[in-house]
Design a protein around this motif. Sequence first.
Motif, PDB file in Angstrom:
ATOM      1  N   ASP A   1       0.829  -1.211   0.000  1.00  0.00           N
ATOM      2  CA  ASP A   1       0.000   0.000   0.000  1.00  0.00           C
ATOM      3  C   ASP A   1       0.862   1.258   0.000  1.00  0.00           C
ATOM      4  O   ASP A   1       0.587   2.208  -0.743  1.00  0.00           O
TER       5      ASP A   1
ATOM      6  N   ARG B   1       1.682  14.087   4.017  1.00  0.00           N
ATOM      7  CA  ARG B   1       0.220  13.977   4.060  1.00  0.00           C
ATOM      8  C   ARG B   1      -0.318  13.323   2.781  1.00  0.00           C
ATOM      9  O   ARG B   1      -1.263  12.524   2.824  1.00  0.00           O
TER      10      ARG B   1
ATOM     11  N   ALA C   1       0.387   9.579   2.893  1.00  0.00           N
ATOM     12  CA  ALA C   1      -0.506   8.958   3.878  1.00  0.00           C
ATOM     13  C   ALA C   1      -1.911   8.800   3.305  1.00  0.00           C
ATOM     14  O   ALA C   1      -2.563   7.759   3.498  1.00  0.00           O
ATOM     15  N   ALA C   2      -2.383   9.799   2.576  1.00  0.00           N
ATOM     16  CA  ALA C   2      -3.716   9.728   1.978  1.00  0.00           C
ATOM     17  C   ALA C   2      -3.782   8.641   0.914  1.00  0.00           C
ATOM     18  O   ALA C   2      -4.749   7.866   0.840  1.00  0.00           O
TER      19      ALA C   2
ATOM     20  N   THR D   1      -1.818   5.984   0.694  1.00  0.00           N
ATOM     21  CA  THR D   1      -1.678   4.686   1.353  1.00  0.00           C
ATOM     22  C   THR D   1      -3.007   4.244   1.952  1.00  0.00           C
ATOM     23  O   THR D   1      -3.421   3.084   1.820  1.00  0.00           O
ATOM     24  N   ARG D   2      -3.681   5.181   2.593  1.00  0.00           N
ATOM     25  CA  ARG D   2      -4.988   4.886   3.184  1.00  0.00           C
ATOM     26  C   ARG D   2      -5.987   4.450   2.112  1.00  0.00           C
ATOM     27  O   ARG D   2      -6.728   3.470   2.295  1.00  0.00           O
ATOM     28  N   ARG D   3      -5.993   5.133   0.991  1.00  0.00           N
ATOM     29  CA  ARG D   3      -6.917   4.786  -0.080  1.00  0.00           C
ATOM     30  C   ARG D   3      -6.575   3.419  -0.686  1.00  0.00           C
ATOM     31  O   ARG D   3      -7.481   2.642  -1.035  1.00  0.00           O
TER      32      ARG D   3
ATOM     33  N   ARG E   1      -5.352   0.896   0.893  1.00  0.00           N
ATOM     34  CA  ARG E   1      -5.865  -0.115   1.834  1.00  0.00           C
ATOM     35  C   ARG E   1      -7.366  -0.262   1.701  1.00  0.00           C
ATOM     36  O   ARG E   1      -7.904  -1.376   1.774  1.00  0.00           O
ATOM     37  N   GLU E   2      -8.055   0.856   1.480  1.00  0.00           N
ATOM     38  CA  GLU E   2      -9.510   0.793   1.310  1.00  0.00           C
ATOM     39  C   GLU E   2      -9.881   0.017   0.056  1.00  0.00           C
ATOM     40  O   GLU E   2     -10.806  -0.804   0.073  1.00  0.00           O
TER      41      GLU E   2
END
Length: 272
Positions: free
Chosen positions: A169, A258, A261-262, A264-266, A268-269
């Motif tokens: 991710d 930032r 991080a955004a 990477t988060r997406r 994972r989603e």
Amino acid sequence: MAEQAIGPLLLVGCGKMGGAMLEGWRARGLTAAGCAIVEPSPDPRYSGLADISLHDGPDGLAADFRPGVVVLAVKPQSMDGVLPAYRRFAGPGTVFLSIAAGKTIAYFERALGPAAIVRAMPNTPAAVGEGMTVAVPSARVSAAQRQACDALLAAVGDVAWVEDEGLIDAVTAVSGGGPAYVFLLIECLAEAGREAGLPADLAMRLARTTVAGSGALVRRSSEPAATLRRNVTSPNGTTQEALAVLMADDGLQPLMTRAIAAATRRSRELAG
């Protein structure tokens, strides 16, 4: 001298990324043992080549065809409809190499059963042989299969391996999306030059060539990026003034942190 052939190969999907990989394989002689391509709209230049057979669907593959590597280069949103046709190749003699973003090893194991899976995340500079790919193997991947996948991925750039699939991710955020961030840097640099009074076409030419040249320099240099940056920065000079803005507490680094991080988060989603 051509490298040792790996194969037979089966390339499922021959669009931009699949086509770029195929060009790299052929340049290195990796298709000498034969390569079958399943692609509804294949590039005509591959017709009639001795090392390639073209098929518009999986039904065209011979019943006794047994690929050593199946490269899955279709879009992630198409994978559900494509994958079941290739379940018949799942077994210890075949490894599936996927370059589909967001599709996990567990996803392929559910669809294919007991198969050897390598999940890889390349980026678009692979189209010019300058890609960066990170790969992770499933538990069923043998040393020889990992070596085969490494050779295939190395044909279009650098390759790194990780054992923790969760890192993919962050890899997707950094190198997968990285070219877009660099292209945005070119846009912003050109616009800043235009606002400083340069003609728009000259500003864009300066930005494109500077970024391309800087990339080539860092590629060829053994020096850390920070050292190369300092080499350009004269004390109390113009570059230092610009870096004082870019390296401020609210400058480029926290913004990029930032952004990654955004992304990477997406990632994972989407994988969930």
